[in-house]
Structures are given as structure tokens and as C-alpha cells.
Design an enzyme around this catalytic site. Structure first.
Site, PDB file in Angstrom:
ATOM      1  N   ARG A  21       0.830  -1.209   0.000  1.00  0.00           N
ATOM      2  CA  ARG A  21       0.000   0.000   0.000  1.00  0.00           C
ATOM      3  C   ARG A  21       0.864   1.259   0.000  1.00  0.00           C
ATOM      4  NH1 ARG A  21      -2.806  -2.902   4.295  1.00  0.00           N
ATOM      5  NH2 ARG A  21      -4.659  -3.929   3.441  1.00  0.00           N
ATOM      6  N   SER A  38      -3.033 -17.846   4.922  1.00  0.00           N
ATOM      7  CA  SER A  38      -3.768 -16.874   5.739  1.00  0.00           C
ATOM      8  C   SER A  38      -5.035 -17.538   6.241  1.00  0.00           C
ATOM      9  CB  SER A  38      -4.109 -15.631   4.910  1.00  0.00           C
ATOM     10  OG  SER A  38      -4.795 -14.687   5.704  1.00  0.00           O
ATOM     11  N   CYS A  42      -7.661 -19.708  15.414  1.00  0.00           N
ATOM     12  CA  CYS A  42      -8.626 -19.654  16.509  1.00  0.00           C
ATOM     13  C   CYS A  42      -9.985 -20.234  16.121  1.00  0.00           C
ATOM     14  CB  CYS A  42      -8.806 -18.210  16.973  1.00  0.00           C
ATOM     15  SG  CYS A  42      -7.268 -17.446  17.538  1.00  0.00           S
ATOM     16  N   ASN A 301      -1.289  -9.399  13.592  1.00  0.00           N
ATOM     17  CA  ASN A 301      -1.719  -8.480  12.536  1.00  0.00           C
ATOM     18  C   ASN A 301      -1.182  -7.075  12.770  1.00  0.00           C
ATOM     19  OD1 ASN A 301      -3.615  -9.373  10.334  1.00  0.00           O
ATOM     20  ND2 ASN A 301      -4.533 -10.440  12.058  1.00  0.00           N
ATOM     21  N   TYR A 421     -26.281   3.686  27.945  1.00  0.00           N
ATOM     22  CA  TYR A 421     -27.233   3.018  28.848  1.00  0.00           C
ATOM     23  C   TYR A 421     -28.618   2.951  28.229  1.00  0.00           C
ATOM     24  CZ  TYR A 421     -30.912   2.463  32.225  1.00  0.00           C
ATOM     25  OH  TYR A 421     -32.047   2.026  32.853  1.00  0.00           O
TER      26      TYR A 421
END
Length: 545
Positions: A21, A38, A42, A301, A421
Site C-alpha cells: 500500500r 492466511s 482460533c 496483525n 445506557y
């Protein structure tokens, strides 16, 4: 610029993507000895347990994808077997053909990851014994379960993967045995929290064998250090991982105290133009600044992105980690961040500890109970660590604590957070806010706390306490703290006149709120040393159990 990356998965591919990039002209190539580049380690237990239907969803990107999107060449089944850093030359073996080739680099990145540890015992090579680390492992386990239909399983190791596999195998109807050599599951937790996980495992039929080790695996059994023979159609090794540092060490890369590669905040090693990222590299603590090793995909990462940016002229820097983790075990979620009590004491902190038991949201909408254990430094008020366990709301609260701790929050700061809340989501005084308020009061010596452990230790030393149960008599009769007398809060002001105000006094209720109110009453009446039992009778009974 020729950037060569050894290893892919989370860290290596992140280096390549960020570098591309920033720089369209860089020559970027990744060498990986594995088949896949890749994937979600998990997610593997959830594929085994059939929560994830398709294994391909854990492995969404292949070498062709990276070539097309980032113009990055990824050579799978290519192992870098030697490096000459003086000439910046790599020797690579094609594991498909056995042929070797050479390549050169300007910048070298080690993203070699970690290898699952294998206990040094007989039988680990048997066909029904598995690690849970790669897509290849996942495929092999799935094939074995589908063809052999195992009825019994033994898992050696009770960390994240061990607990996740215990849950998923139980869902499949397999009888699970879990062996752990220490006296608790999940070593990063304090024992009083870990014991609640143990209770849940056993309630779901998992046989937990603590303070034992597997000493031999046969075709049908696992034999433990205490002489137990456990029927086992399938066995999983989940005792931890070791960073793959051998290749880096061969060229003089420095290894840190954690056993992983030492790097600075730019992911640079001690050698010029050599970086290390992911599970092979150590990180450092946001709190202490000391090196720590927490091999997690999220950290990998982050490290990869930082290295990719720095290599291509960016100014990114690693700011450290708290060692945050979370796991689901049946109906419970368990999260932790920062230090546990043992770690905080080992660093010399004078700590205040709070157990806060509250509903995660409004009880009238079915809010489930949440226990938060928080640790703060008495000298500064700084929050040092949090553990949370409950049926809901754990992830939300842990992430709030992580954010606050990352920016150096003190206990008193938590009360002032303007948290969202509404009754379906929280309570008016969110458990995070209450944690900060109660910890701050305790630190400033207005409302002292005693944990069940601290109470037992002081009683063993012969200290005498007036222990007051402030609940209704029916609750007291059901269970209470040893030697407690029952004085409901409404009667305390009158009956306190019969107590000795010079004697250390401990108040408690079910979870802490009424005990705190009683503590205030006695303090205002001139009692010299008054404590509230952290977490109340609920926490005490769990500790005693």
C-alpha cells in the site's frame, strides 16, 4: 527494494499488504513451508465442533489472491533453510520437488510463527494424537472423527485451545477428559476465577484432572502421573507453543527473555534490515514496559502492519499490549487483560483487589450475572488488571477496561465514563463504572475491602474479627461466613451499640452493595477499622468451594 518475508498467516501477509500500500515499486515475496498462507487458527475448534460448516471459510485467501490484489509473490511449500546476512542471500528448498534455489534481499522479515509443543512422552506419534494449529491439522482431525466416531477424548492442556476443544467435543457427544499439570485451568487467570470455569466444565460432564500430567499414550488410553488410566479414542496436545526462532538465531538475531525474538517498537531486531513480527516476536507491556509474549492473531496483525509501514518509510510504532484474551466455555465468557494478582505482586505493586458482582443489564429484562475482578495500584490508583466472567456482557466490559488501561486510567476515572445506557444493554450504574467507584473508595481508605482469600489468611494468623452478615435471616441460614453474626442492615444502627468499635469489623451481604452501606454506617458511628467483604457471600462461598 527487495523485501523478503519468511512465513505468512496473520503477521507475514500483513507486512506484505501494508508495504505494498505504501510502495508500488517494492519487490515483495513471501516464502512459507506450509500449504496455507492466511487462516484462522482460533476458528479451528469451532470447525471441529461443527459450528463452522466449511473449512474453507477459515482459509479465505490464497497465494493467487495476494498476487492479484497486492502484486505479492507467495511461494508455499518453500522453506528457507539457511541465510547469509553478510551477502543478504537466502537458500530455499522447494518441498514439492526437493530442489534448492537462492534469492537475495534488501530487507528480511521473520514471521516464522510458533510451533505447538509436544510433551516428551511415549505415544505422541500415534495416529489418533493431534495438535490443533493448522488447516492441515483441522482437516486430519475432521477426517478422523468422521471415520472413527470416537466416543472418548483426552485433551492435554487447559489453556484457550484446550478449553475450546473441550466445549466443542462435548457438543459432538464425545466424553471429554482434560488434563492440566497445575492446580487450575487458564494460568493467566487468578485461581478464584479459574475455579468457576472448572465448575462449569464439570457441570457439562468434562472430567477435569488437575495437578496431573500425561506420562504415556497408548492406542486406547492415556496414563497420568497419578496412575490413572483414561480411555481415549482421540487425544489432543494443547500444552502451548514455542516461537520458531532457530533460523533467526542462526544469523545472530537476539532472543529476548521470553524466548521469542527481541524487537524494538519498530519491529526491528538487533541486526540492520532484519525485522520480526507475530508469534515469533516478543511484545512489551503497556503497564510495565517489560517484554511479554502473548501469541495471538490480533497482535500478529498489528505487528505486521507496523513493520510493513516502517520498512517503506512510515512512522508507525508498536505501543505495547496488555495481554488481553477472551474465551467461551459453554454458557460462560471469560475475559482478562493486564496483570493478575500474582503478576502485580511480583512487580512490587501494593494492590487493591475488588470483586464486583452485578447484572450485565437490567435484571427485569433477563440480565445475567457478571463477575468482575479488578486490581489497582494503591500508590497511584492506576488500574493494573481485570478479569471478568459471566453469561453475557464480558466482551463489552473487557474492551472498555482495555481502552481505559491503554491510556493509563486510574480507578476513579472509570466512574466518570459516559457509557451507553438503556435497560436492554446495561444498568444505570454500569459494572465498569461501579468497579471504578468501589476501587477508588477502597484505595483512598474510605471503604476498605477484604477478599475471601485475605480474610482467611488473616484469620489463620489468629486475628479476631467481628463479622456481620447484613442480609435477611433466611439468607443467613442458607449460607454464611464462618463466625458471622446476623444483623440485617435495618437493625444495624441500634444493634451496633452492642459491638466493640475498636475491634476490626467485617460487613458483608450477597454481593457487596448492602455490605458497603453497613460499612458506611459503622464508620460514621466511630468504628475504627471496618471492611467490606469483596464480592460478598456469593464470592466467599465460591472461594470456600
Amino acid at each position: 527494494m527487495k523485501i523478503r518475508i519468511i512465513g505468512s498467516v496473520a503477521a507475514g501477509t500483513s507486512v506484505a499488504a501494508k508495504a505494498r500500500r505504501n510502495n508500488e515499486d517494492a519487490d515483495i515475496c513471501i516464502y512459507d513451508r506450509d500449504y496455507d498462507i492466511s487462516y484462522s487458527v482460533c476458528g479451528i475448534p469451532y470447525f471441529i465442533g461443527e459450528e463452522v460448516e466449511d473449512l474453507e471459510t477459515l482459509n479465505p485467501r490464497d497465494a493467487a489472491f495476494f498476487k492479484k490484489r497486492y502484486n505479492v509473490s507467495i511461494q508455499t511449500r518453500h522453506e528457507v533453510v539457511s541465510i547469509n546476512h553478510d551477502s543478504k542471500t537466502l537458500t530455499i528448498k522447494n518441498l514439492h520437488t526437493g530442489e534448492t534455489m537462492t534469492d537475495t534481499y534488501d530487507v528480511l522479515v521473520f514471521a516464522t510463527g510458533a510451533t505447538p509443543l509436544t510433551p516428551v512422552i511415549d505415544g505422541t506419534e500415534l495416529e489418533h494424537v493431534f495438535h490443533v494449529r493448522t488447516i492441515q491439522h483441522a482437516s486430519a482431525i475432521d477426517t478422523f472423527i468422521d471415520s472413527r466416531k470416537p466416543k472418548t477424548a483426552t485433551i492435554i492442556g487447559a489453556g484457550y485451545i484446550g478449553l475450546e476443544m473441550a466445549e466443542q467435543l462435548t457438543h459432538l457427544g464425545v466424553e471429554v477428559n482434560l488434563i492440566q499439570r497445575s492446580n487450575q485451568v487458564m494460568k493467566h487467570l487468578d485461581k478464584d476465577i479459574a475455579d468457576q470455569i472448572a465448575d462449569t466444565l464439570q457441570a457439562h460432564g468434562v472430567k477435569l484432572l488437575l495437578e496431573q500430567e500425561a506420562v504415556r499414550i497408548t492406542k486406547s488410553d492415556v496414563v497420568t502421573s497419578k496412575g490413572e488410566t483414561i480411555a481415549s479414542d482421540i487425544v489432543f496436545l494443547a500444552v502451548g507453543v514455542k516461537p520458531n526462532t532457530a533460523l533467526a538465531e542462526s544469523i545472530g538475531v537476539e532472543i529476548g527473555d521470553t524466548g521469542a525474538i527481541a524487537v524494538n517498537e519498530k519491529m526491528q531486531t538487533n541486526l540492520p534490515d532484519v525485522y520480526a513480527v507475530g508469534d515469533v516476536a516478543e511484545s512489551f507491556s503497556v503497564i510495565t514496559g517489560k517484554p511479554i509474549y502473548r501469541p495471538l492473531g490480533s497482535t500478529a496483525n498489528k505487528m505486521g502492519r507496523i513493520a510493513g509501514d516502517v520498512i517503506t518509510g512510515g512512522t508507525s510504532a508498536h505501543r505495547g499490549i496488555l495481554g488481553t484474551g477472551i474465551v467461551r466455555v459453554f454458557e460462560l465468557a471469560i475475559g482478562q487483560t493486564g496483570m493478575n494478582e500474582r503478576e502485580a505482586l511480583s512487580y512490587g505493586y501494593d494492590i487493591e483487589t475488588l470483586h464486583n458482582i452485578k447484572p450485565a443489564r437490567a435484571p427485569y429484562l433477563g440480565g445475567k450475572e457478571l463477575t468482575i475482578k479488578a486490581i489497582a495500584d494503591r500508590a497511584t490508583g492506576r488500574l493494573l488488571g481485570v478479569q471478568a466472567i459471566g453469561g453475557e456482557g464480558v466482551d463489552k466490559r473487557i474492551d472498555v477496561f482495555v481502552t481505559a488501561m491503554t491510556f493509563g486510567a486510574k480507578a476513579e476515572d472509570l466512574f466518570h465514563l459516559d457509557l451507553a445506557y438503556a435497560p436492554p444493554f446495561s444498568t444505570t450504574k454500569d459494572p465498569v463504572m461501579y468497579t471504578g467507584m468501589a476501587l477508588d473508595n477502597a484505595i483512598k481508605k474510605q471503604n476498605k475491602l477484604l477478599t475471601p482469600k485475605q480474610l482467611q489468611e488473616r484469620l489463620k494468623k489468629g486475628e479476631q474479627f467481628q463479622v456481620i452478615d447484613t442480609r435477611a435471616k433466611m439468607q443467613y441460614d442458607t449460607s454464611h461466613v464462618t463466625s458471622a453474626i446476623n444483623i440485617p442492615l435495618a437493625e444495624l444502627r441500634e444493634k451496633a451499640k452492642q459491638l466493640d468499635p475498636s475491634k476490626p469489623t467485617l460487613c458483608y451481604c450477597n454481593s457487596g452493595v448492602t455490605g458497603n452501606a453497613a460499612q458506611n454506617v459503622l464508620r460514621n458511628m466511630g468504628f475504627e477499622e471496618v471492611y467490606n467483604l469483596s464480592g460478598g457471600n456469593k464470592n466467599y462461598q465460591k472461594y470456600r468451594k
